[in-house]
Scaffold this motif. Structure first.
Motif, PDB file in Angstrom:
ATOM      1  N   THR A 231       0.828  -1.203   0.000  1.00 35.65           N
ATOM      2  CA  THR A 231       0.000   0.000   0.000  1.00 35.65           C
ATOM      3  C   THR A 231       0.867   1.260   0.000  1.00 35.65           C
ATOM      4  O   THR A 231       0.598   2.224  -0.725  1.00 35.65           O
ATOM      5  CB  THR A 231      -0.918   0.022   1.230  1.00 35.65           C
ATOM      6  OG1 THR A 231      -1.740  -1.155   1.211  1.00 35.65           O
ATOM      7  CG2 THR A 231      -1.804   1.255   1.219  1.00 35.65           C
ATOM      8  N   LYS A 232       1.922   1.240   0.824  1.00 33.64           N
ATOM      9  CA  LYS A 232       2.819   2.396   0.885  1.00 33.64           C
ATOM     10  C   LYS A 232       3.530   2.610  -0.438  1.00 33.64           C
ATOM     11  O   LYS A 232       3.674   3.752  -0.906  1.00 33.64           O
ATOM     12  CB  LYS A 232       3.841   2.197   2.010  1.00 33.64           C
ATOM     13  CG  LYS A 232       3.240   2.284   3.406  1.00 33.64           C
ATOM     14  CD  LYS A 232       4.294   2.099   4.474  1.00 33.64           C
ATOM     15  CE  LYS A 232       3.672   2.251   5.873  1.00 33.64           C
ATOM     16  NZ  LYS A 232       4.688   2.055   6.937  1.00 33.64           N
ATOM     17  N   MET A 233       3.994   1.523  -1.052  1.00 36.10           N
ATOM     18  CA  MET A 233       4.670   1.642  -2.341  1.00 36.10           C
ATOM     19  C   MET A 233       3.718   2.166  -3.406  1.00 36.10           C
ATOM     20  O   MET A 233       4.107   2.945  -4.277  1.00 36.10           O
ATOM     21  CB  MET A 233       5.234   0.279  -2.758  1.00 36.10           C
ATOM     22  CG  MET A 233       6.392  -0.196  -1.881  1.00 36.10           C
ATOM     23  SD  MET A 233       7.796   0.951  -1.896  1.00 36.10           S
ATOM     24  CE  MET A 233       8.295   0.822  -3.616  1.00 36.10           C
ATOM     25  N   ASN A 234       2.460   1.735  -3.335  1.00 38.95           N
ATOM     26  CA  ASN A 234       1.454   2.208  -4.280  1.00 38.95           C
ATOM     27  C   ASN A 234       1.231   3.709  -4.132  1.00 38.95           C
ATOM     28  O   ASN A 234       1.100   4.439  -5.121  1.00 38.95           O
ATOM     29  CB  ASN A 234       0.149   1.452  -4.061  1.00 38.95           C
ATOM     30  CG  ASN A 234      -0.922   1.851  -5.063  1.00 38.95           C
ATOM     31  OD1 ASN A 234      -0.694   1.824  -6.263  1.00 38.95           O
ATOM     32  ND2 ASN A 234      -2.096   2.217  -4.565  1.00 38.95           N
TER      33      ASN A 234
ATOM     34  N   PHE B  87       4.641   9.958  -7.132  1.00 45.14           N
ATOM     35  CA  PHE B  87       5.733  10.139  -8.092  1.00 45.14           C
ATOM     36  C   PHE B  87       5.179  10.358  -9.501  1.00 45.14           C
ATOM     37  O   PHE B  87       5.622  11.251 -10.225  1.00 45.14           O
ATOM     38  CB  PHE B  87       6.654   8.916  -8.069  1.00 45.14           C
ATOM     39  CG  PHE B  87       7.812   9.016  -9.021  1.00 45.14           C
ATOM     40  CD1 PHE B  87       8.901   9.823  -8.723  1.00 45.14           C
ATOM     41  CD2 PHE B  87       7.807   8.300 -10.210  1.00 45.14           C
ATOM     42  CE1 PHE B  87       9.979   9.923  -9.614  1.00 45.14           C
ATOM     43  CE2 PHE B  87       8.876   8.387 -11.103  1.00 45.14           C
ATOM     44  CZ  PHE B  87       9.959   9.206 -10.805  1.00 45.14           C
ATOM     45  N   LEU B  88       4.204   9.532  -9.895  1.00 47.56           N
ATOM     46  CA  LEU B  88       3.575   9.675 -11.205  1.00 47.56           C
ATOM     47  C   LEU B  88       2.885  11.028 -11.330  1.00 47.56           C
ATOM     48  O   LEU B  88       2.953  11.691 -12.375  1.00 47.56           O
ATOM     49  CB  LEU B  88       2.555   8.547 -11.420  1.00 47.56           C
ATOM     50  CG  LEU B  88       1.757   8.591 -12.730  1.00 47.56           C
ATOM     51  CD1 LEU B  88       2.684   8.471 -13.927  1.00 47.56           C
ATOM     52  CD2 LEU B  88       0.707   7.475 -12.743  1.00 47.56           C
TER      53      LEU B  88
ATOM     54  N   SER C 115       3.852  13.995 -13.990  1.00 48.77           N
ATOM     55  CA  SER C 115       2.815  14.544 -14.872  1.00 48.77           C
ATOM     56  C   SER C 115       2.667  16.049 -14.674  1.00 48.77           C
ATOM     57  O   SER C 115       2.513  16.809 -15.643  1.00 48.77           O
ATOM     58  CB  SER C 115       1.471  13.858 -14.587  1.00 48.77           C
ATOM     59  OG  SER C 115       1.561  12.464 -14.745  1.00 48.77           O
ATOM     60  N   TYR C 116       2.734  16.472 -13.417  1.00 46.80           N
ATOM     61  CA  TYR C 116       2.575  17.888 -13.085  1.00 46.80           C
ATOM     62  C   TYR C 116       3.662  18.729 -13.743  1.00 46.80           C
ATOM     63  O   TYR C 116       3.390  19.747 -14.375  1.00 46.80           O
ATOM     64  CB  TYR C 116       2.611  18.059 -11.566  1.00 46.80           C
ATOM     65  CG  TYR C 116       2.323  19.457 -11.090  1.00 46.80           C
ATOM     66  CD1 TYR C 116       1.010  19.919 -11.010  1.00 46.80           C
ATOM     67  CD2 TYR C 116       3.354  20.317 -10.712  1.00 46.80           C
ATOM     68  CE1 TYR C 116       0.731  21.206 -10.568  1.00 46.80           C
ATOM     69  CE2 TYR C 116       3.090  21.596 -10.268  1.00 46.80           C
ATOM     70  CZ  TYR C 116       1.772  22.038 -10.202  1.00 46.80           C
ATOM     71  OH  TYR C 116       1.513  23.314  -9.768  1.00 46.80           O
ATOM     72  N   PHE C 117       4.902  18.273 -13.618  1.00 49.32           N
ATOM     73  CA  PHE C 117       6.012  19.072 -14.150  1.00 49.32           C
ATOM     74  C   PHE C 117       6.176  18.912 -15.663  1.00 49.32           C
ATOM     75  O   PHE C 117       6.790  19.766 -16.313  1.00 49.32           O
ATOM     76  CB  PHE C 117       7.308  18.725 -13.423  1.00 49.32           C
ATOM     77  CG  PHE C 117       7.358  19.271 -12.021  1.00 49.32           C
ATOM     78  CD1 PHE C 117       7.412  20.635 -11.799  1.00 49.32           C
ATOM     79  CD2 PHE C 117       7.296  18.423 -10.925  1.00 49.32           C
ATOM     80  CE1 PHE C 117       7.432  21.156 -10.512  1.00 49.32           C
ATOM     81  CE2 PHE C 117       7.323  18.931  -9.636  1.00 49.32           C
ATOM     82  CZ  PHE C 117       7.386  20.304  -9.428  1.00 49.32           C
TER      83      PHE C 117
ATOM     84  N   ASN D 248      -2.694  12.073   0.177  1.00 55.12           N
ATOM     85  CA  ASN D 248      -2.323  10.748  -0.300  1.00 55.12           C
ATOM     86  C   ASN D 248      -1.327  10.070   0.633  1.00 55.12           C
ATOM     87  O   ASN D 248      -1.437   8.864   0.900  1.00 55.12           O
ATOM     88  CB  ASN D 248      -1.740  10.841  -1.714  1.00 55.12           C
ATOM     89  CG  ASN D 248      -2.800  10.692  -2.790  1.00 55.12           C
ATOM     90  OD1 ASN D 248      -3.203   9.595  -3.134  1.00 55.12           O
ATOM     91  ND2 ASN D 248      -3.291  11.815  -3.288  1.00 55.12           N
ATOM     92  N   LEU D 249      -0.355  10.813   1.130  1.00 58.53           N
ATOM     93  CA  LEU D 249       0.613  10.231   2.052  1.00 58.53           C
ATOM     94  C   LEU D 249      -0.066   9.735   3.325  1.00 58.53           C
ATOM     95  O   LEU D 249       0.281   8.684   3.865  1.00 58.53           O
ATOM     96  CB  LEU D 249       1.696  11.259   2.394  1.00 58.53           C
ATOM     97  CG  LEU D 249       2.714  11.572   1.300  1.00 58.53           C
ATOM     98  CD1 LEU D 249       3.583  12.756   1.693  1.00 58.53           C
ATOM     99  CD2 LEU D 249       3.586  10.346   1.013  1.00 58.53           C
ATOM    100  N   MET D 250      -1.071  10.490   3.802  1.00 55.10           N
ATOM    101  CA  MET D 250      -1.784  10.105   5.019  1.00 55.10           C
ATOM    102  C   MET D 250      -2.591   8.819   4.832  1.00 55.10           C
ATOM    103  O   MET D 250      -2.914   8.147   5.815  1.00 55.10           O
ATOM    104  CB  MET D 250      -2.715  11.241   5.463  1.00 55.10           C
ATOM    105  CG  MET D 250      -1.993  12.405   6.104  1.00 55.10           C
ATOM    106  SD  MET D 250      -3.102  13.819   6.371  1.00 55.10           S
ATOM    107  CE  MET D 250      -4.369  13.082   7.414  1.00 55.10           C
TER     108      MET D 250
END
Length: 288
Positions: free
Chosen positions: A6-9, A15-16, A20-22, A154-156
């Motif tokens: 779950t954490k890796m996801n 990261f994705l 995409s943002y930049f 998302n991190l939470m």
């Protein structure tokens, strides 16, 4: 899915998202530059306040577009779930504005008193004031939606809320790493600012307090004559600094000073104590 998975996801999703943002930064900056009449790619070009406002509008569009797409197709949640619910949030918004005003006014008065800065004059321009309010409102909405609304949220979902807060605050600080006159000290100050702005979010999952405080912090900082994160914008009050140091913040502005660090630590303690007390008061009601 196990905890590690779950954490890796979550890390992969963020990261994705950042990639995409930049990736579309250049496109929106180019379009914004064309509309504003800015010399795109010229690092020495100094934008006018109107040009900054126009390009910031395109930054807002970029941010909402990318986050909106990720919320719909990746997170599969409504955009409002980032923390834009308005019910019973007016008080938090007003308090956020008040805190920024009190901190900046107190800092200015102390620096004048200790002769770290010296008043020159007042230069009021109604149009520039309106542009500043709009510009810093957009900046606050963009950065809080991005770092608190999407990244911290998302991190939470996979990490301890305090770990999530620290990581999102580090990213918030690093985003300002290319600002003019930046130092390691000012980056640490911005890290604490990220902690302060994100602290209420880990309890409320609502953005209106951090947006209000971010807006107030930046706006009153510039109106009182300080640079904002190293950048010079319109000021009602003008002052001079005889010698730049870590007391007056120098060219980076108030965020490069010990006073800013002290104000942030005190406010972090106050905000944390308030929400912890509020949480404890609510627990008996939930148990009954």
């Amino acid at each position: 899915m196990n905890t590690i998975g779950t954490k890796m996801n979550t890390v992969g999703r963020i990261f994705l998202f950042m990639i995409s943002y930049f990736m579309i930064v250049g496109l929106f900056q180019y379009i914004g530059s064309l509309v504003a009449g800015v010399e795109f790619g010229n690092l020495e070009y100094v934008e006018t306040s109107k040009e900054q406002l126009i390009t910031s509008c395109f930054n807002l569009l970029r941010t909402f577009l990318v986050i909106g797409l990720f919320m719909k197709f990746v997170d599969k949640e409504r955009f409002i779930k980032l923390g834009f619910q308005t019910k019973n949030r007016l008080k938090e918004f007003v308090v956020g504005i008040a805190i920024g005003l009190i901190i900046m006014t107190s800092g200015y008065v102390l620096l004048i008193y200790f002769e770290e800065i010296f008043f020159i004059n007042v230069k009021f321009n109604f149009l520039e004031l309106i542009i500043s309010i709009l510009f810093f409102t957009i900046v606050a909405i963009v950065e809080e939606t991005l770092f608190r609304g999407y990244i911290l949220k998302n991190l939470m979902s996979s990490f301890n809320k305090y770990v999530a807060l620290i990581v999102s605050s580090m990213l918030f600080s690093l985003m300002h790493g290319l600002n003019p006159n930046v130092t390691l000290f000012s980056l640490f100050d911005l890290f604490l600012a990220g902690i302060l702005l994100g602290l209420s979010y880990i309890y409320t999952k609502n953005l209106w307090f951090p947006i209000a405080m971010h807006l107030s912090w930046n706006l009153f900082q510039t109106l009182l004559g300080f640079n904002v994160s190293g950048q010079d914008t319109y000021s009602i009050i003008e002052f001079k600094i005889i010698e730049s140091n870590l007391i007056n913040g120098g060219a980076f502005g108030f965020e490069g000073s010990y006073l800013s660090i002290i104000a942030e630590v005190i406010t972090i303690i106050g905000v944390g104590a308030y929400y912890n007390r509020k949480k404890r008061a609510a627990e008996p009601e939930l148990a009954s």
